[in-house]
Write a protein that holds these residues in place. Structure first.
Motif, PDB file in Angstrom:
ATOM      1  N   GLN A 176      35.325  83.594  57.527  1.00  0.00           N
ATOM      2  CA  GLN A 176      35.753  82.468  58.357  1.00  0.00           C
ATOM      3  C   GLN A 176      34.657  82.042  59.332  1.00  0.00           C
ATOM      4  N   PHE A 177      33.792  82.986  59.730  1.00  0.00           N
ATOM      5  CA  PHE A 177      32.697  82.635  60.631  1.00  0.00           C
ATOM      6  C   PHE A 177      31.635  81.809  59.918  1.00  0.00           C
ATOM      7  N   LEU A 178      31.494  82.006  58.600  1.00  0.00           N
ATOM      8  CA  LEU A 178      30.585  81.158  57.822  1.00  0.00           C
ATOM      9  C   LEU A 178      31.109  79.720  57.800  1.00  0.00           C
TER      10      LEU A 178
ATOM     11  N   ARG B 241      30.620  78.239  61.251  1.00  0.00           N
ATOM     12  CA  ARG B 241      29.204  77.905  61.439  1.00  0.00           C
ATOM     13  C   ARG B 241      28.846  76.627  60.670  1.00  0.00           C
ATOM     14  N   SER B 242      29.426  76.464  59.487  1.00  0.00           N
ATOM     15  CA  SER B 242      29.181  75.256  58.700  1.00  0.00           C
ATOM     16  C   SER B 242      29.663  74.027  59.454  1.00  0.00           C
ATOM     17  N   GLN B 243      30.852  74.143  60.046  1.00  0.00           N
ATOM     18  CA  GLN B 243      31.375  73.038  60.853  1.00  0.00           C
ATOM     19  C   GLN B 243      30.462  72.782  62.049  1.00  0.00           C
ATOM     20  N   ASN B 244      29.938  73.864  62.627  1.00  0.00           N
ATOM     21  CA  ASN B 244      29.025  73.764  63.762  1.00  0.00           C
ATOM     22  C   ASN B 244      27.748  72.998  63.398  1.00  0.00           C
TER      23      ASN B 244
ATOM     24  N   PHE C  85      21.880  81.721  58.043  1.00  0.00           N
ATOM     25  CA  PHE C  85      22.921  81.084  58.844  1.00  0.00           C
ATOM     26  C   PHE C  85      22.573  81.114  60.326  1.00  0.00           C
ATOM     27  N   GLY C  86      21.836  82.161  60.732  1.00  0.00           N
ATOM     28  CA  GLY C  86      21.454  82.261  62.138  1.00  0.00           C
ATOM     29  C   GLY C  86      20.416  81.228  62.552  1.00  0.00           C
TER      30      GLY C  86
ATOM     31  N   LEU D 265      22.778  74.545  54.020  1.00  0.00           N
ATOM     32  CA  LEU D 265      23.940  75.362  53.690  1.00  0.00           C
ATOM     33  C   LEU D 265      24.140  75.516  52.187  1.00  0.00           C
ATOM     34  N   TRP D 266      23.688  74.542  51.394  1.00  0.00           N
ATOM     35  CA  TRP D 266      23.867  74.641  49.942  1.00  0.00           C
ATOM     36  C   TRP D 266      23.127  75.841  49.369  1.00  0.00           C
TER      37      TRP D 266
END
Length: 388
Positions: A234-236, A239-242, A295-296, A304-305
């Motif tokens: 869920q954090f991925l 982060r994607s939304q971020n 991701f960091g 992201l892809w």
């Protein structure tokens, strides 16, 4: 192979159901007024509490020499969890639904995997790889169905008011109940293996850590350490939304992840039979570390892809191969117990992992939990080079 196919079909249907809504949980919680810290608590506790059952359900399965009834019970509880999600009015309702779902997974995982291992004495890497392929194909279809439902409703791709999506979320949950129920019904066709019957009649089932293979003990310890940096997916998504991803963007990214996972699960299992489990698992952990570092430091949505592609490779190279490795190294009369022990150790680490991720995100920013996870992933890969 009958049991591998039947359990694969059940996992396919169950994952169609689960993955229709799983990538939307973080959005659902935000819509209900919860933030990253609550997300960490919900996901971490749900995974950890339920995972404590995995070693016990494995032990009970070995004790009574039955795999089928416990597995059916576990899948049934996961279906019931969808009802709690549907009726949720706050994050508490989501938490109860996730507990029921993970509770079911905690009960079914060890006896199901032991049943697969006992149904295929040789080439277990291929058997678990095939099972993971069918499982993840269901996940791919589930995410695709979720996308189609949202598209059919002509909702805006971005919305500052996520609460407007709540009716859509509930519709998806309700539809997901259909494959969940079908998955339970199909499982009644599985054939009981009556594991190690002669051995169990002569010998009382007794688990002793010191009696386990040295490599197996080392792998279990490394798995626990690795899990501390392996926070909830869920954090991925968060982060994607971020980084600018819309709700549909997140679903498409997760669709890509599941496609890669599906394509490479069987080849990874096949290769592990040929060249050994160690190389495949270490490569998977390296992919994990690279993904989390990525991701960091990511600054653009387009990055992201690649990250979700590599994350799919990590899961394909580790999920089924780890189970094959544990089955190889476990004593025959304790196979389900040891498979359950591994799942329990991983589950124990999931709460602090997600809790730490939520705190790091809230205190240091969205990059922090992924840098931490990347360090743990690469460290675990190095550890396995020596342990295995």
């Amino acid at each position: 192979m009958w049991n591998v196919i039947i359990t694969g079909i059940t996992s396919f249907l169950t994952d169609v159901s689960s993955e229709m809504f799983y990538p939307l949980i973080s959005f659902y919680l935000l819509a209900l007024g919860a933030g990253p810290a609550i997300l960490g608590i919900v996901e971490g506790l749900a995974e950890s509490i339920a995972s404590l059952l995995k070693v016990y359900s494995g032990y009970v399965s070995d004790k009574i020499r039955k795999r089928k009834p416990i597995t059916i019970l576990g899948y049934s509880l996961s279906a019931i969890g969808k009802l709690f999600l549907y009726f949720a009015n706050s994050w508490i309702g989501v938490f109860i639904g996730r507990i029921s779902d993970r509770f079911g997974k905690g009960i079914r995982t060890a006896p199901r995997d032991a049943l697969i291992a006992e149904s295929v004495p040789e080439n277990r890497g291929r058997a678990f790889g095939l099972h993971r392929t069918m499982d993840t194909l269901g996940a791919f279809l589930g995410v695709l169905l979720s996308i189609l439902i949202i598209k059919s409703l002509n909702l805006p791709e971005a919305s500052s008011n996520l609460s407007s999506y709540i009716p859509t979320f509930k519709t998806i949950i309700l539809i997901s109940l259909i494959p969940a129920i079908l998955g339970v019904l199909v499982l009644f066709l599985v054939k009981e293996t009556n594991p190690s019957r002669a051995l169990n009649e002569k010998k009382r089932i007794k688990f002793q850590w010191k009696a386990l293979d040295r490599k197996l003990k080392g792998f279990l310890i490394i798995s626990l350490i690795f899990t501390l940096g392996n926070s909830s997916n869920q954090f991925l998504f968060l982060r994607s939304q971020n980084l600018g991803a819309s709700l549909l963007d997140v679903l498409f990214l997760y669709l890509l992840y599941n496609l890669v996972y599906t394509i490479f699960s069987y080849p990874a299992g096949f290769l592990s039979d040929k060249i050994g489990r160690k190389r495949i698992i270490i490569l998977g952990y390296i992919f994990y570390g690279l993904v989390y570092f990525g991701f960091g430091i990511a600054s653009k949505f387009s990055q992201l892809w690649l990250l979700f592609t590599l994350y799919g490779l990590y899961t394909a190279f580790t999920e089924g191969v780890e189970k094959a490795l544990i089955s190889d190294l476990s004593p025959a009369h304790l196979r389900a117990t040891v498979i359950g022990l591994h799942a329990t150790l991983v589950g124990i680490g999931l709460f602090p992992a997600s809790f730490i991720a939520g705190l790091l995100w809230s205190i240091l920013g969205p990059q922090a939990p992924f840098i931490f996870g990347g360090i743990m992933g690469i460290g675990a890969a190095i550890g396995l080079m020596f342990i295995l």
